[in-house]
Design a protein around this motif. Structure first.
Motif, short mmCIF file in Angstrom:
data_model
loop_
_atom_site.label_atom_id
_atom_site.label_comp_id
_atom_site.label_asym_id
_atom_site.label_seq_id
_atom_site.Cartn_x
_atom_site.Cartn_y
_atom_site.Cartn_z
N ILE A 78 1.03 -1.04 -0.26
CA ILE A 78 0.14 0.61 0.17
C ILE A 78 0.43 1.00 0.04
O ILE A 78 0.46 2.43 -0.16
CB ILE A 78 -0.94 0.11 1.28
N LEU A 79 2.13 1.16 0.91
CA LEU A 79 2.68 2.65 1.49
C LEU A 79 3.76 2.46 -0.33
O LEU A 79 3.14 4.08 -1.14
CB LEU A 79 3.99 2.50 2.09
N VAL A 80 4.45 1.83 -1.13
CA VAL A 80 4.84 2.45 -2.48
C VAL A 80 3.77 2.09 -3.59
O VAL A 80 4.07 3.28 -3.82
CB VAL A 80 5.84 0.50 -2.36
N ILE A 120 -5.38 3.54 -11.38
CA ILE A 120 -5.31 2.16 -11.64
C ILE A 120 -5.30 1.93 -9.65
O ILE A 120 -5.51 0.83 -9.40
CB ILE A 120 -4.68 1.23 -12.41
N LEU A 121 -3.97 2.20 -9.54
CA LEU A 121 -2.98 1.78 -8.05
C LEU A 121 -3.73 2.62 -6.97
O LEU A 121 -3.76 1.76 -6.27
CB LEU A 121 -2.29 3.06 -7.91
N ALA A 173 -9.10 -0.98 -2.22
CA ALA A 173 -9.64 -2.32 -2.17
C ALA A 173 -9.52 -3.27 -0.69
O ALA A 173 -9.84 -3.56 0.25
CB ALA A 173 -10.24 -2.58 -2.97
N LEU A 174 -7.63 -2.92 -1.39
CA LEU A 174 -7.04 -3.47 -0.07
C LEU A 174 -6.81 -3.06 1.67
O LEU A 174 -6.99 -4.02 1.96
CB LEU A 174 -5.58 -3.78 -0.83
N THR A 215 -12.85 3.61 -3.07
CA THR A 215 -12.56 2.35 -4.20
C THR A 215 -13.72 2.79 -5.04
O THR A 215 -12.76 2.76 -6.47
CB THR A 215 -12.73 0.81 -3.27
N MET A 216 -14.92 2.76 -4.65
CA MET A 216 -16.00 3.04 -5.62
C MET A 216 -15.80 4.37 -6.36
O MET A 216 -15.11 4.59 -7.61
CB MET A 216 -16.94 3.44 -5.16
N ILE A 217 -15.32 5.68 -6.15
CA ILE A 217 -14.52 7.45 -6.19
C ILE A 217 -13.45 6.37 -7.35
O ILE A 217 -13.26 7.20 -8.85
CB ILE A 217 -14.13 7.77 -5.07
N SER A 218 -13.12 6.02 -6.81
CA SER A 218 -11.39 5.75 -7.94
C SER A 218 -11.27 4.70 -9.08
O SER A 218 -11.50 5.93 -9.86
CB SER A 218 -10.58 4.67 -6.73
N LEU A 219 -12.79 4.14 -9.10
CA LEU A 219 -12.67 3.36 -10.90
C LEU A 219 -13.55 4.53 -11.42
O LEU A 219 -14.09 4.80 -12.48
CB LEU A 219 -14.46 2.58 -9.80
#
Length: 242
Positions: free
Chosen positions: A164-166, A184-185, A191-192, A213-217
């Motif tokens: 998650i950090l990287v 995508i990242l 999600a993770l 996650t939904m907003i990112s999609l």
């Protein structure tokens, strides 16, 4: 109640009937969450106003992660404070002429491959060194007056916490440079994060990550459309150092 109490995850703002026994939402988690959602939504819409929201959000979450001992996530939030200021400069009116020409686009194949290999190597190194690194940072922060986290056990999820950090470090850089791959990242790491925060008992942050996650999609779809509408021949794309 003192000012310092508002920065503690144990100072409850409201009790939420969520899960077994309910959930006590702290003041600092509520503020961090309130600033995080508009930050990501504005970024998905390519709005520069996302960055000041991001600075406040990252500052709050850094304090939370220090107290619940998610080591890599703590480092990530410290980085986000600086990265949001960097992105603000890249997108803002004071940017250089080169930055002013930024448009939403996909990375070229070679830089994408280099970025992928760099991320893989960084995740491996962080997984190996994360506990020792946090012990050093924890000692420094306590010396500067931060509350002690107490005994420092091993990170319960060293690989996933490091991933998650990287990957979010990479996502923030790519977003500042308006590369579609950033979303995508963001989608994968949110999600993770929802899974990890649920396991750690930080339920509101877990639910927040599901929303993110939904907003990112949505951000991914918006930026894919923007990249398609501003598509240029590969040889005409500006060379950007990542």
């Amino acid at each position: 109640m003192t000012m310092a109490d508002y920065f503690s995850v144990h100072t409850t703002l409201v009790h939420i009937p969520l899960g077994r026994g309910g959930y006590d939402l702290s003041w600092i988690e509520a503020v961090g969450t309130a600033f995080c959602l508009p930050c990501i939504w504005l970024a998905s819409r390519e709005r520069i106003e996302n960055f000041p929201f991001g600075v406040v959000n990252a500052s709050c979450f850094a304090v939370i992660f220090f107290q619940i001992q998610l080591y890599a996530s703590l480092l990530l939030q410290i980085y986000f404070v600086a990265a949001n200021i960097y992105g603000w400069c890249c997108w803002g009116p004071g940017a250089s002429q080169a930055s002013d020409s930024l448009h939403v686009r996909w990375m070229l194949a070679r830089p994408r491959a280099i970025a992928g290999m760099t991320c893989a190597a960084a995740i491996a190194i962080m997984t190996w060194r994360i506990d020792a690194l946090f012990r050093e940072i924890s000692a420094m922060m306590v010396h500067l007056g931060a509350p002690s986290p107490g005994a420092i056990p091993s990170d319960p999820y060293p690989f996933w916490d490091s991933a998650i950090l990287v990957l979010q470090v990479a996502a923030m850089i790519l977003m500042a440079r308006k590369f579609v791959e950033s979303w995508i990242l963001w989608t994968f790491t949110y999600a993770l994060g929802a899974i990890i925060y649920f396991e750690q008992g930080v339920l509101v942050m877990a639910l927040e990550n599901i929303v993110l996650t939904m907003i990112s999609l949505g951000g991914l779809m918006n930026w894919m459309a923007a990249a398609k509408s501003s598509a240029m021949p590969a040889e005409a794309l500006p060379k950007v150092v990542i």
